[in-house]
Design an enzyme around this catalytic site. Structure first.
Site, PDB file in Angstrom:
ATOM      1  N   ASN A 218      -1.891  62.896   2.295  1.00  0.00           N
ATOM      2  CA  ASN A 218      -3.178  62.542   1.683  1.00  0.00           C
ATOM      3  C   ASN A 218      -3.160  62.968   0.221  1.00  0.00           C
ATOM      4  O   ASN A 218      -2.518  63.948  -0.138  1.00  0.00           O
ATOM      5  CB  ASN A 218      -4.298  63.290   2.427  1.00  0.00           C
ATOM      6  CG  ASN A 218      -5.672  63.002   1.843  1.00  0.00           C
ATOM      7  OD1 ASN A 218      -6.029  61.846   1.589  1.00  0.00           O
ATOM      8  ND2 ASN A 218      -6.453  64.042   1.608  1.00  0.00           N
TER       9      ASN A 218
ATOM     10  N   HIS B 129      -5.614  64.305  -2.748  1.00  0.00           N
ATOM     11  CA  HIS B 129      -6.934  64.931  -2.895  1.00  0.00           C
ATOM     12  C   HIS B 129      -7.156  65.310  -4.358  1.00  0.00           C
ATOM     13  O   HIS B 129      -6.258  65.878  -4.998  1.00  0.00           O
ATOM     14  CB  HIS B 129      -7.004  66.172  -1.991  1.00  0.00           C
ATOM     15  CG  HIS B 129      -8.334  66.849  -2.047  1.00  0.00           C
ATOM     16  ND1 HIS B 129      -9.438  66.376  -1.354  1.00  0.00           N
ATOM     17  CD2 HIS B 129      -8.764  67.930  -2.752  1.00  0.00           C
ATOM     18  CE1 HIS B 129     -10.477  67.157  -1.618  1.00  0.00           C
ATOM     19  NE2 HIS B 129     -10.085  68.109  -2.454  1.00  0.00           N
TER      20      HIS B 129
ATOM     21  N   GLY C 223      -9.096  51.482  -3.930  1.00  0.00           N
ATOM     22  CA  GLY C 223      -7.669  51.208  -3.771  1.00  0.00           C
ATOM     23  C   GLY C 223      -6.832  51.359  -5.028  1.00  0.00           C
ATOM     24  O   GLY C 223      -5.727  50.815  -5.112  1.00  0.00           O
ATOM     25  N   SER C 224      -7.327  52.152  -5.997  1.00  0.00           N
ATOM     26  CA  SER C 224      -6.529  52.272  -7.222  1.00  0.00           C
ATOM     27  C   SER C 224      -5.222  53.049  -6.980  1.00  0.00           C
ATOM     28  O   SER C 224      -4.204  52.766  -7.611  1.00  0.00           O
ATOM     29  CB  SER C 224      -7.346  52.903  -8.359  1.00  0.00           C
ATOM     30  OG  SER C 224      -7.597  54.256  -8.091  1.00  0.00           O
ATOM     31  N   ASN C 225      -5.251  53.996  -6.062  1.00  0.00           N
ATOM     32  CA  ASN C 225      -3.997  54.711  -5.750  1.00  0.00           C
ATOM     33  C   ASN C 225      -3.006  53.799  -5.038  1.00  0.00           C
ATOM     34  O   ASN C 225      -1.801  53.879  -5.276  1.00  0.00           O
ATOM     35  CB  ASN C 225      -4.282  55.950  -4.896  1.00  0.00           C
ATOM     36  CG  ASN C 225      -4.684  57.138  -5.749  1.00  0.00           C
ATOM     37  OD1 ASN C 225      -3.852  57.684  -6.471  1.00  0.00           O
ATOM     38  ND2 ASN C 225      -5.954  57.506  -5.701  1.00  0.00           N
TER      39      ASN C 225
ATOM     40  N   MET D 249     -11.627  57.738   3.998  1.00  0.00           N
ATOM     41  CA  MET D 249     -12.743  58.677   4.145  1.00  0.00           C
ATOM     42  C   MET D 249     -13.071  59.011   5.600  1.00  0.00           C
ATOM     43  O   MET D 249     -14.241  59.090   5.980  1.00  0.00           O
ATOM     44  CB  MET D 249     -13.998  58.116   3.449  1.00  0.00           C
ATOM     45  CG  MET D 249     -13.783  57.750   1.991  1.00  0.00           C
ATOM     46  SD  MET D 249     -13.178  59.116   1.008  1.00  0.00           S
ATOM     47  CE  MET D 249     -14.707  59.997   0.783  1.00  0.00           C
ATOM     48  N   ARG D 250     -12.024  59.196   6.405  1.00  0.00           N
ATOM     49  CA  ARG D 250     -12.244  59.570   7.803  1.00  0.00           C
ATOM     50  C   ARG D 250     -11.317  60.733   8.130  1.00  0.00           C
ATOM     51  O   ARG D 250     -10.206  60.802   7.610  1.00  0.00           O
ATOM     52  CB  ARG D 250     -11.875  58.412   8.742  1.00  0.00           C
ATOM     53  CG  ARG D 250     -12.611  57.136   8.502  1.00  0.00           C
ATOM     54  CD  ARG D 250     -13.899  57.030   9.242  1.00  0.00           C
ATOM     55  NE  ARG D 250     -13.765  57.166  10.679  1.00  0.00           N
ATOM     56  CZ  ARG D 250     -14.802  57.374  11.492  1.00  0.00           C
ATOM     57  NH1 ARG D 250     -16.013  57.492  11.005  1.00  0.00           N
ATOM     58  NH2 ARG D 250     -14.629  57.474  12.793  1.00  0.00           N
TER      59      ARG D 250
ATOM     60  N   ILE E 212      -8.803  62.515  10.571  1.00  0.00           N
ATOM     61  CA  ILE E 212      -7.862  61.996  11.569  1.00  0.00           C
ATOM     62  C   ILE E 212      -7.586  63.063  12.609  1.00  0.00           C
ATOM     63  O   ILE E 212      -7.463  64.245  12.276  1.00  0.00           O
ATOM     64  CB  ILE E 212      -6.573  61.557  10.854  1.00  0.00           C
ATOM     65  CG1 ILE E 212      -6.871  60.237  10.145  1.00  0.00           C
ATOM     66  CG2 ILE E 212      -5.417  61.381  11.821  1.00  0.00           C
ATOM     67  CD1 ILE E 212      -5.733  59.706   9.378  1.00  0.00           C
TER      68      ILE E 212
END
Ligand code: GRF
Length: 201
Positions: free
Chosen positions: A109, A111, A14-16, A92-93, A95
């Site tokens: 997202n 990346h 969760g750093s972002n 990490m899924r 969608i």
């Protein structure tokens, strides 16, 4: 005051999310993080959300027999809010289906590579092992195809002879932490400006 409402989805550290929440707070932006959702029980991102006083929910994918049912449950939560944007920050899924069609063009997202190079997992390692001299981070729209939606913004990171995979990963993450908040700020400004323009016509 008109607010830009967002939700953040993440699976890990969760750093972002923290970088985004701090940016919004420091700059006192008209952006409200309505909810943080994780698919992983005990993911640090959930604790980080409560530290910011932000509503969080864990919806573990392994409690559902298929992706559609898991996504339906997430949708149930997301549709409680009048969301302008969904930010995937280490989610990490993949969608798909109804989730994607409900929020088409509203899911972004982050990346850790300069897309379209090095899609998928371990993008930093892929770039390091390939031997490219420049890599970076990308914020893009989420579509059916992994890491392939329209690019919204990117920033590059040089790979020096002295870099290890660890130092490179750290440098990319630092860039992510400024890139993502700036993109969200810009999208919010555009939306809120549009509202003002509509009101004036
Ligand atoms: C980041 O490197 C992001 O680019 C990738 O997953 C990682 C998430 O890190 N999609 P964090 O959970 O935000 O610390």
């Amino acid at each position: 005051m008109e607010m830009f409402n967002i939700a953040v989805l993440g699976s890990g550290r969760g750093s972002n999310f923290v970088a985004l929440a701090e940016y919004i707070k420091t700059k006192d932006l008209p952006i409200s993080i309505k909810v943080v959702i994780s698919n992983i029980d005990g993911a640090p991102i959930l604790r980080r959300a409560s530290e910011f006083g932000i509503n969080s929910r864990c919806i573990p994918h392994n409690k559902f027999t298929n992706r559609d049912d898991h996504e339906k449950e997430i949708l149930k939560e997301l549709t409680k809010y009048d969301l302008d944007l969904i930010v995937l920050a280490g989610y990490m899924r993949i969608i798909g289906g109804e989730f994607l069609s409900t929020f088409r063009n509203k899911i972004i997202n982050i990346h850790p590579s300069l897309l379209p190079a090095f899609k998928g997992l371990n993008a930093q390692k892929q770039a390091f092992e390939y031997g490219v001299k420049v890599t970076g981070a990308t914020v893009h729209l989420v579509t059916e195809e992994l890491d392939s939606g329209s690019i919204i913004d990117q920033e590059c990171v040089h790979i020096l002879g002295t870099d290890s995979l660890e130092t490179l990963t750290h440098k990319i993450l630092q860039v992510e932490h400024t890139l993502l908040p700036r993109v969200v700020e810009r999208l919010a400004e555009e939306k809120l400006q549009n509202e003002v323009n509509k009101g004036e016509n």
